[in-house]
Design an enzyme around this catalytic site. Structure first.
Site, PDB file in Angstrom:
ATOM      1  CD  GLU A  42      -2.942  -0.968   2.386  1.00 32.89           C
ATOM      2  OE1 GLU A  42      -2.725  -0.142   3.300  1.00 32.89           O
ATOM      3  OE2 GLU A  42      -3.914  -1.753   2.398  1.00 32.89           O
ATOM      4  CD  GLU A  47      -4.299  -5.576   3.719  1.00 35.07           C
ATOM      5  OE1 GLU A  47      -3.083  -5.813   3.546  1.00 35.07           O
ATOM      6  OE2 GLU A  47      -4.717  -4.600   4.372  1.00 35.07           O
TER       7      GLU A  47
HETATM    8  C1  IDC Z   1      -2.755  -3.755  10.553  1.00 33.12           C
HETATM    9  C2  IDC Z   1      -2.817  -4.929  11.514  1.00 33.12           C
HETATM   10  C3  IDC Z   1      -2.496  -4.455  12.914  1.00 33.12           C
HETATM   11  C4  IDC Z   1      -1.187  -3.705  12.886  1.00 33.12           C
HETATM   12  C5  IDC Z   1      -1.251  -2.550  11.872  1.00 33.12           C
HETATM   13  C6  IDC Z   1       0.022  -1.750  11.738  1.00 33.12           C
HETATM   14  O1  IDC Z   1      -4.099  -5.507  11.443  1.00 33.12           O
HETATM   15  O2  IDC Z   1      -2.446  -5.552  13.800  1.00 33.12           O
HETATM   16  O3  IDC Z   1      -0.908  -3.187  14.172  1.00 33.12           O
HETATM   17  O4  IDC Z   1      -1.514  -3.119  10.613  1.00 33.12           O
HETATM   18  O5  IDC Z   1       1.044  -2.487  11.207  1.00 33.12           O
HETATM   19  C7  IDC Z   1      -3.843  -2.143   5.883  1.00 33.12           C
HETATM   20  C8  IDC Z   1      -2.500  -2.773   5.904  1.00 33.12           C
HETATM   21  C9  IDC Z   1      -2.368  -3.774   7.009  1.00 33.12           C
HETATM   22  C10 IDC Z   1      -3.114  -3.322   8.236  1.00 33.12           C
HETATM   23  C11 IDC Z   1      -4.605  -3.259   7.903  1.00 33.12           C
HETATM   24  C12 IDC Z   1      -5.480  -2.878   9.091  1.00 33.12           C
HETATM   25  O6  IDC Z   1      -2.148  -3.336   4.668  1.00 33.12           O
HETATM   26  O7  IDC Z   1      -0.988  -3.955   7.305  1.00 33.12           O
HETATM   27  O8  IDC Z   1      -2.908  -4.271   9.269  1.00 33.12           O
HETATM   28  N1  IDC Z   1      -4.777  -2.305   6.825  1.00 33.12           N
HETATM   29  O9  IDC Z   1      -5.143  -1.618   9.566  1.00 33.12           O
HETATM   30  N2  IDC Z   1      -4.299  -1.294   4.993  1.00 33.12           N
HETATM   31  C13 IDC Z   1      -5.538  -0.893   5.370  1.00 33.12           C
HETATM   32  C14 IDC Z   1      -5.853  -1.522   6.539  1.00 33.12           C
END
Ligand code: IDC
Length: 327
Positions: free
Chosen positions: A166, A252
């Site tokens: 992303e 995702e």
């Molecule tokens: C989130 C994880 C969380 C972590 C956070 C930061 O669920 O446990 O603490 O990242 O690293 C994304 C990302 C993905 C995110 C997810 C939810 O690709 O890494 O995971 N998210 O926030 N993009 C939109 C949402």
């Protein structure tokens, strides 16, 4: 009597061999993938939709990458793809951790690819940029990593490469193209496997790039969403992109809020699934872990990493398990 027995066993054999035939065709459809127009196409020339789950960060939750878990994703969850999410910057990420961590991550990816292959699953190797914002931040490491991966897995038909999860923090499509042009030729030296490319604003702006796509075969562009936050306006972006000729892959998504936590929204989740099914868009749900957060698929009280039952799943988990099994 003997005659009847022979006739019956002949009929039985015919039934058996015809079911073997069907099996063989099924297996064949799990061959090499390619992209035609906006569609993902299987080796047998038919459109194929991949549906499955993403791990959480591989350094953080490595345990789920085991043969039994991956087998059950296929046999019990009805998934045909798993995404191996390897953070680059956070949580002992590939670029910020030390070299022994890099070795551990590569070993885990090798296992993941082999287990997926043994269980008729496609596997996405995800270079999970997030806090590093612009994929060019660690582009040299990315190129070296994808050289290793493409060389190592060149004979595996089940591998898909996701070169930047992303892009965010003002990263433009032009920045992403520069990065893609830096990394993709290295992958293409070894394989023409499908490559997924992230889009600006956390892979939400897939509707802004039509007419300016990359000049390689077998490329798809990612759109990510979290149904608790992203609703019809974002679905419109997805539809606009596809209708403008962009091959989109939802590598995702979740039904929690964009933070990965908060309230789950099944109603919006179902609307997204209907839209993606209508356009035959592939989708991968975040995340296969027991982290205490709404997007995790497994309850935090469940500590085993295989033999997971439906009752061990969270609201998100049960919902997605049922989505996969409804087809
Ligand atoms: C989130 C994880 C969380 C972590 C956070 C930061 O669920 O446990 O603490 O990242 O690293 C994304 C990302 C993905 C995110 C997810 C939810 O690709 O890494 O995971 N998210 O926030 N993009 C939109 C949402």
């Amino acid at each position: 009597m003997k005659k009847i027995f022979i006739v019956l066993s002949l009929a039985f054999c015919m039934i058996l061999s015809s079911s073997n035939c069907v099996k063989a065709l099924d297996d064949a459809s799990l061959g090499k993938l390619s992209v035609e127009g906006t569609k993902l196409v299987a080796e047998n020339g038919e459109e194929i939709q991949l549906r499955g789950v993403s791990t959480h960060g591989l350094s953080w939750y490595p345990g789920y990458v085991n043969s039994s878990m991956i087998k059950s994703l296929h046999t019990k969850w009805n998934a045909n793809v798993i995404r191996l999410a390897m953070y680059t910057a956070e949580y002992n990420g590939y670029c910020t951790g030390d070299s022994s961590n890099r070795t551990t991550l590569k070993k885990l990816i090798k296992k993941g690819v082999k287990y997926a292959d043994a269980n008729d699953m496609y596997v996405i190797i995800d270079w999970h940029i997030l806090s590093d914002g612009n994929p060019n931040t660690y582009k040299k490491s990315a190129k070296a990593f994808f050289k290793w991966a493409a060389k190592t897995f060149k004979d595996y038909d089940n591998v898909i490469y996701e070169i930047c999860n992303e892009p965010n923090s003002g990263t433009t499509w032009s920045d992403i193209k520069t990065y893609a042009d830096y990394v993709i030729p290295t992958i293409r030296t070894y394989t023409d496997a499908v490559i997924l490319v992230g889009t600006p604003t956390w892979s939400q702006d897939v509707d802004t790039i039509s007419g300016d796509l990359l000049d390689y075969d077998n490329i798809m562009y990612t759109m990510h969403f979290y149904a608790g936050t992203h609703k019809s306006a974002y679905r419109k972006k997805l539809i606009n992109a596809v209708e403008a000729g962009v091959p989109v892959f939802v590598s995702e998504f979740g039904i929690s809020e964009a933070s990965g936590n908060g309230t789950v929204n099944k109603t919006q989740g179902n609307k997204w699934i209907n839209t993606m099914d209508k356009y035959n868009i592939s989708y991968v749900c975040w995340n296969l872990s027991n982290k205490d957060e709404a997007s995790a698929l497994i309850k935090s009280s469940i500590t085993q990493t295989s033999g997971i039952k439906r009752s061990n799943l969270t609201k998100s988990g049960k919902w997605f398990f049922d989505v996969l099994n409804s087809k």
